[in-house]
Design an enzyme around this catalytic site. Structure first.
Site, mmCIF file in Angstrom:
data_model
loop_
_atom_site.group_PDB
_atom_site.id
_atom_site.type_symbol
_atom_site.label_atom_id
_atom_site.label_comp_id
_atom_site.label_asym_id
_atom_site.label_seq_id
_atom_site.Cartn_x
_atom_site.Cartn_y
_atom_site.Cartn_z
ATOM 1 N N ARG A 152 99.088 -11.283 71.188
ATOM 2 C CA ARG A 152 100.618 -11.556 71.074
ATOM 3 C C ARG A 152 101.560 -10.522 70.237
ATOM 4 O O ARG A 152 102.499 -10.179 70.704
ATOM 5 C CB ARG A 152 101.024 -12.930 70.590
ATOM 6 C CG ARG A 152 100.595 -14.083 71.693
ATOM 7 C CD ARG A 152 100.946 -15.363 70.882
ATOM 8 N NE ARG A 152 101.159 -16.471 71.910
ATOM 9 C CZ ARG A 152 100.953 -17.790 71.945
ATOM 10 N NH1 ARG A 152 100.841 -18.273 70.750
ATOM 11 N NH2 ARG A 152 101.041 -18.482 72.979
ATOM 12 N N GLY A 171 98.158 -22.155 78.657
ATOM 13 C CA GLY A 171 97.455 -21.842 77.509
ATOM 14 C C GLY A 171 96.199 -21.528 77.579
ATOM 15 O O GLY A 171 95.219 -20.738 77.566
ATOM 16 N N GLY A 192 102.793 -23.202 76.919
ATOM 17 C CA GLY A 192 103.844 -24.301 77.342
ATOM 18 C C GLY A 192 104.922 -23.708 78.075
ATOM 19 O O GLY A 192 105.416 -24.453 78.832
HETATM 20 P P1 ADP Z 1 96.708 -25.210 80.638
HETATM 21 O O1 ADP Z 1 96.536 -25.305 79.175
HETATM 22 O O2 ADP Z 1 96.155 -23.978 81.043
HETATM 23 O O3 ADP Z 1 98.027 -25.774 81.054
HETATM 24 P P2 ADP Z 1 95.284 -27.818 80.518
HETATM 25 O O4 ADP Z 1 95.550 -27.965 78.936
HETATM 26 O O5 ADP Z 1 96.113 -28.666 81.406
HETATM 27 O O6 ADP Z 1 95.401 -26.198 80.952
HETATM 28 O O7 ADP Z 1 93.865 -28.082 80.930
HETATM 29 C C1 ADP Z 1 92.650 -27.575 80.139
HETATM 30 C C2 ADP Z 1 91.542 -28.535 79.802
HETATM 31 O O8 ADP Z 1 91.190 -29.108 80.977
HETATM 32 C C3 ADP Z 1 90.343 -27.810 79.258
HETATM 33 O O9 ADP Z 1 90.200 -28.276 78.020
HETATM 34 C C4 ADP Z 1 89.287 -28.271 80.281
HETATM 35 O O10 ADP Z 1 87.970 -28.557 79.567
HETATM 36 C C5 ADP Z 1 89.936 -29.483 80.837
HETATM 37 N N1 ADP Z 1 89.131 -30.158 81.976
HETATM 38 C C6 ADP Z 1 89.217 -29.454 83.154
HETATM 39 N N2 ADP Z 1 88.460 -29.920 84.123
HETATM 40 C C7 ADP Z 1 88.023 -31.334 83.590
HETATM 41 C C8 ADP Z 1 87.285 -32.433 83.965
HETATM 42 N N3 ADP Z 1 86.682 -32.431 85.145
HETATM 43 N N4 ADP Z 1 87.270 -33.369 82.927
HETATM 44 C C9 ADP Z 1 87.771 -33.431 81.844
HETATM 45 N N5 ADP Z 1 88.277 -32.292 81.401
HETATM 46 C C10 ADP Z 1 88.585 -31.196 82.055
#
Ligand code: ADP
Ligand code: MG
Length: 394
Positions: free
Chosen positions: A37, A351, A374
């Site tokens: 960053r 994130g 976010g």
């Molecule tokens: P981002 O921050 O990119 O928007 P999210 O916060 O929505 O993404 O999701 C990330 C999390 O989702 C990760 O910590 C990952 O471990 C979890 N995740 C992905 N697939 C599964 C699953 N099948 N079961 C439980 N958790 C999951």
């Protein structure tokens, strides 16, 4: 972009206050563990220095909760920034106090000062107008370059813009061009890949993207809420029961609009939420009752890969599986690889998604990996970001 940027105003000899996103991860002993960053903020800072501005920088770091806490001091950031720029960065001992005022008054053109952590004052997150005014009083121009905090209406991101001419920095400009460009006039086919843990976190993104994309690929934990809506057994997988009807509606909406909504055909199931748990791949119709799905399966990876490779624009948010555990990272890895190899535009927002792409070593091969977390998610949801709305229009 319809907002004024640094290039649209005169900065020479002026005091310019810049909101950066220096919220970097620290190891607890005052060491920065990832300076991405800080690096991302360099183009704006360098431009200002080169154009003879007196540059006052500010950011938050961590969550000091409105109190002075040396653990969240900006001193390590100032040091790292100084190393990256090869110049001195003066760090003020306070935010709007005596030291900051004194030092800002003494600055010469081309000099740099970093204020202490703006969240040492609770007025920052309260978006208190008198605090914003105090910040503004040290400068003649406000530049917002903190894309990662642009979805928050805080004093240093939004409030201050009411007291000074306010323009976007180069990082915000780039983020808006990349994310906004992809959404507004995408080269087609346009594919969105969505994953992550919960449908509830992603409803707004799914709905918003359904109006724009040709293909919507769904993986991650939220796939199971969709599979349940199709009437399948999902075992111990993460499912939001109250969102099952909504998942059904989203599938219908996709069908009505002619959007190809693609659900996984197979999944890697495990006995427990642990990397070393016994695991194997099954078709989604045969998920055992006492197992949980932690990744997309191999056939699904092939399907996703081929859709991605034929796309001209791909936007990705949300890991395909529990990528933090190596045994369940393959789906995320394959999607990252397919995007890296895709000849079209590849854009990653969110994130954990950005962290996954970084960790797996594909960040450099994407068209754009948003620094936003976010904020990038809210942007993809089609929401207004207050820290951007408040900037001057072109
Ligand atoms: P981002 O921050 O990119 O928007 P999210 O916060 O929505 O993404 O999701 C990330 C999390 O989702 C990760 O910590 C990952 O471990 C979890 N995740 C992905 N697939 C599964 C699953 N099948 N079961 C439980 N958790 C999951
Ligand atoms: Mg996340």
């Amino acid at each position: 972009m319809n907002k004024k940027t640094l290039r649209d105003i005169e900065v020479r000899n002026k005091r310019v206050i810049v909101r950066c996103d220096f919220n970097v991860p620290m190891d607890g002993e005052g060491n920065i563990t990832d300076d991405k960053r800080i690096v991302a903020s360099i183009p704006t800072i360098r431009y200002l220095v080169d154009h003879g501005a007196r540059v006052i920088l500010m950011s938050h770091l961590g969550r000091p909760k409105g109190k002075v806490d040396p653990k969240y001091s900006m001193v390590p950031v100032g040091r790292r920034l100084g190393e990256l720029l090869g110049r001195e960065v003066i760090v003020a001992k306070d935010v709007i106090g005596e030291d900051a005022r004194l030092k800002s008054g003494q600055m010469k053109p081309g000099e740099l000062m970093l204020l202490e952590n703006v969240r040492f004052h609770k007025e920052e997150t309260d978006n208190d107008p008198s605090f914003a005014k105090e910040l503004a009083s040290m400068a003649e121009v406000f530049v917002n370059d903190a894309f990662g905090t642009a979805h928050r209406a805080h004093a240093s991101t939004e409030g201050i813009a009411k007291f000074l001419p306010a323009v976007a920095g180069f990082l915000i400009e780039k983020e808006l061009e990349m994310l906004g460009g992809a959404l507004e006039k995408p080269d087609r086919p346009f594919t969105a890949v969505l994953g992550g843990s919960k449908v509830s976190d992603k409803i707004d993104v799914i709905s918003s993207l359904l109006d724009k994309v040709d293909n919507l690929l769904i993986g991650g934990g939220m796939m199971f809420t969709f599979l349940k809506a199709r009437g399948l057994e999902t075992g111990k997988s993460i499912v939001e029961d109250d969102k099952v009807p909504l998942a059904g509606e989203l599938m219908e909406k996709a069908a009505q609009r002619g959007v190809k909504l693609v659900l996984p055909v197979d999944t890697v199931v495990a006995e427990a939420f642990q990397n070393d748990a016994r695991h194997y791949s099954v078709p989604v119709e045969r998920i055992p009752r006492d197992y949980m799905g932690l990744d997309i399966g191999e056939k699904t990876r092939d399907i996703f890969r081929s859709i991605i490779s034929e796309s001209k624009t791909v936007v990705w948010n949300g890991p395909m599986g529990v990528f933090e555990m190596p045994n369940f990272a393959s789906g995320t890895l394959e999607v990252a690889k397919a995007m890296a190899e895709c000849k079209g535009k590849s854009i990653v927002g969110g994130g954990d998604s950005a962290a996954a792409v970084e960790q797996l070593g594909f960040a450099d091969r994407m068209t754009h990996v948003s620094t936003g977390g976010g904020a990038s998610l809210e942007f993809l949801e089609g929401k207004e970001l207050p820290g951007i709305t408040v900037l001057m229009d072109k």
